[in-house]
Design a protein around this motif. Structure first.
Motif, short mmCIF file in Angstrom:
data_model
loop_
_atom_site.label_atom_id
_atom_site.label_comp_id
_atom_site.label_asym_id
_atom_site.label_seq_id
_atom_site.Cartn_x
_atom_site.Cartn_y
_atom_site.Cartn_z
N ALA B 213 33.80 42.12 45.68
CA ALA B 213 34.79 41.07 45.36
C ALA B 213 34.53 39.81 46.18
N ARG B 214 33.96 39.98 47.37
CA ARG B 214 33.70 38.81 48.21
C ARG B 214 32.68 37.88 47.57
N GLU B 215 31.89 38.40 46.62
CA GLU B 215 30.88 37.57 45.94
C GLU B 215 31.30 37.18 44.53
N ALA B 216 32.49 37.60 44.09
CA ALA B 216 32.86 37.45 42.68
C ALA B 216 33.64 36.16 42.44
N PRO B 217 33.40 35.52 41.30
CA PRO B 217 34.16 34.30 41.01
C PRO B 217 35.59 34.63 40.59
N ALA B 218 36.50 33.72 40.90
CA ALA B 218 37.90 33.85 40.49
C ALA B 218 38.42 32.45 40.22
N ASP B 219 39.57 32.35 39.59
CA ASP B 219 40.17 31.03 39.36
C ASP B 219 41.69 31.13 39.42
N MET B 220 42.34 30.00 39.17
CA MET B 220 43.80 29.91 39.27
C MET B 220 44.55 30.96 38.46
N ALA B 221 43.96 31.39 37.34
CA ALA B 221 44.64 32.33 36.45
C ALA B 221 44.41 33.78 36.86
#
Lengths: 256, 256
Positions: B213-221
């Motif tokens: 998860a430390r390398e995974a992209p995420a966004d506001m949603a």
């Protein structure tokens, strides 16, 4: 036709607080499984077999649901509130993991519901407006020292605390002990809300101080919310219960 | 006729996850107020005036709602999820407390909704099956050192952690810092779930380890759930996402 399990949140009680998806899943069920008062909330209809059971047999109930589904039935497992919050969903997945490997290939869906803390918060104003946590005070399934260590940590971190399963006839002293612990960390005037049977005919909501709450009666149907340091009341005169809210902002600490 | 404010939770997106009470409150409204994408979810109809506004103007929006209600209008303020969880309800009560004393006598109701963590948990299995907390990672309204102190406390207390507002274009590094803090306390194989746009057409759910998860992209949603030490996966074969659940029980500590 192959069977399935839908684990359905009935919300706090008022049928108007059910989601459309939860209602559709109930309408599609052939077998209805759950704790007696939750099964009683679902109207009888032709083609729906009812299997109501007593509390404290969650894993037996979960296995029964999975066995019926494996035999081809469309099964609904009902919980009050949200099934994923101190309710049946975890019991079903425990049974899946420990049970027949074929159960892993059954269609199992979870239909979320309005859990007690959201229903209580909505009635009160916005007491969960900042960071918050949900803890079960029941020591049937975890040691009491784990409960007190968690409670101590979240009180010191200044989270709003929602307490589920605060008390029962078999666990009469735990809520008093929890509020006593809170009184060692938070101010006596901290708002504490006791929300009983929200949205049901016997709804009863009390806004107290922490000092008052330590003397107040509660029961199994009560959800307790302990305010954070910033949680505030808005008085509306003698006839109306005050609004309770926790501001979204946390100010910068004053320089020492 | 006197006005009113209903603060309404629209749930995660799918209209089938709205409660009946929330739908009835929408149907009764004359004015609809909210952040642009939430107002866009409510179908247009004759007699409904729409007032969509940009994000970050929550208190202006709340005051506008209260002014319209004071002038006699039936106003609906809409939030995604539940309005009491990092959403508009607290902003409205902040505006009530700071505003015209007459506003305290307006009928203000809150219609709860399925908040993001319940929707995400339902899709995943039962990751919130034990004690859990909800923290906002946004440092727009609270100092970053308060956020990290709270996160540290709940991680050490072994709660499941739901992180709201994990990241935005203006706050690109906070989620990485939070997961880095978690990696100092929880094992690298701890399940971490990134649930984006649950129940909407662009839904995307990932079950990762903390290390991944430390390398995974995420966004506001995205809603992020960090598992507790007991949170488990049930593998279902290569084609299917594993179920994720947190058992209801916490075992007694082993004697030292």
């Amino acid at each position: 036709m192959s069977g399935s399990v839908a684990i359905i949140g009935l919300g706090p009680g008022d049928p108007r607080l059910l989601t459309g998806a939860a209602q559709a899943a109930l309408d599609a069920a052939e077998d209805l499984i759950g704790y007696i008062p939750y099964v009683a909330r679902v109207p009888e209809r032709a083609g729906l077999r009812r299997h109501a059971s007593d509390n404290r047999v969650e894993v037996d109930r979960a296995r029964h649901a999975l066995e019926l589904a494996a035999s081809g039935r469309r099964v609904a497992v009902v919980s009050g509130g949200d099934p994923g919050v101190f309710a049946m969903a975890a019991a079903v997945f425990e049974a899946v993991e420990a049970g027949d490997p074929a159960w892993r290939h059954l269609p199992i869906t979870v239909e979320p519901g309005i859990t007690a803390m959201l229903a209580a918060a909505a009635r009160l104003g916005a007491p969960l407006g900042g960071d918050f946590c949900a803890l079960s005070l029941s020591d049937n399934l975890k040691p009491w020292d784990v409960i007190t260590a968690r409670l101590d940590a979240v009180l010191r971190a200044d989270l709003v605390v929602a307490l589920y399963n605060p008390i029962s006839s078999a666990r009469p002293w735990q809520l008093g002990a929890a509020l006593s612990l809170a009184a060692g960390i938070r101010a006596p005037e901290t708002p504490v809300m006791l929300a009983r049977a929200v949205s049901r005919p016997d709804e009863n909501i009390r806004v107290l101080t922490l000092a008052q709450a330590r003397e107040a009666p509660a029961d199994m149907a009560t959800l307790v919310i302990i305010g954070a340091s910033a949680t505030r009341l808005i008085q509306r005169g003698p006839e109306l219960r005050p609004y309770v809210y926790t501001p979204r902002s946390v100010p910068e600490a004053e320089p020492a």
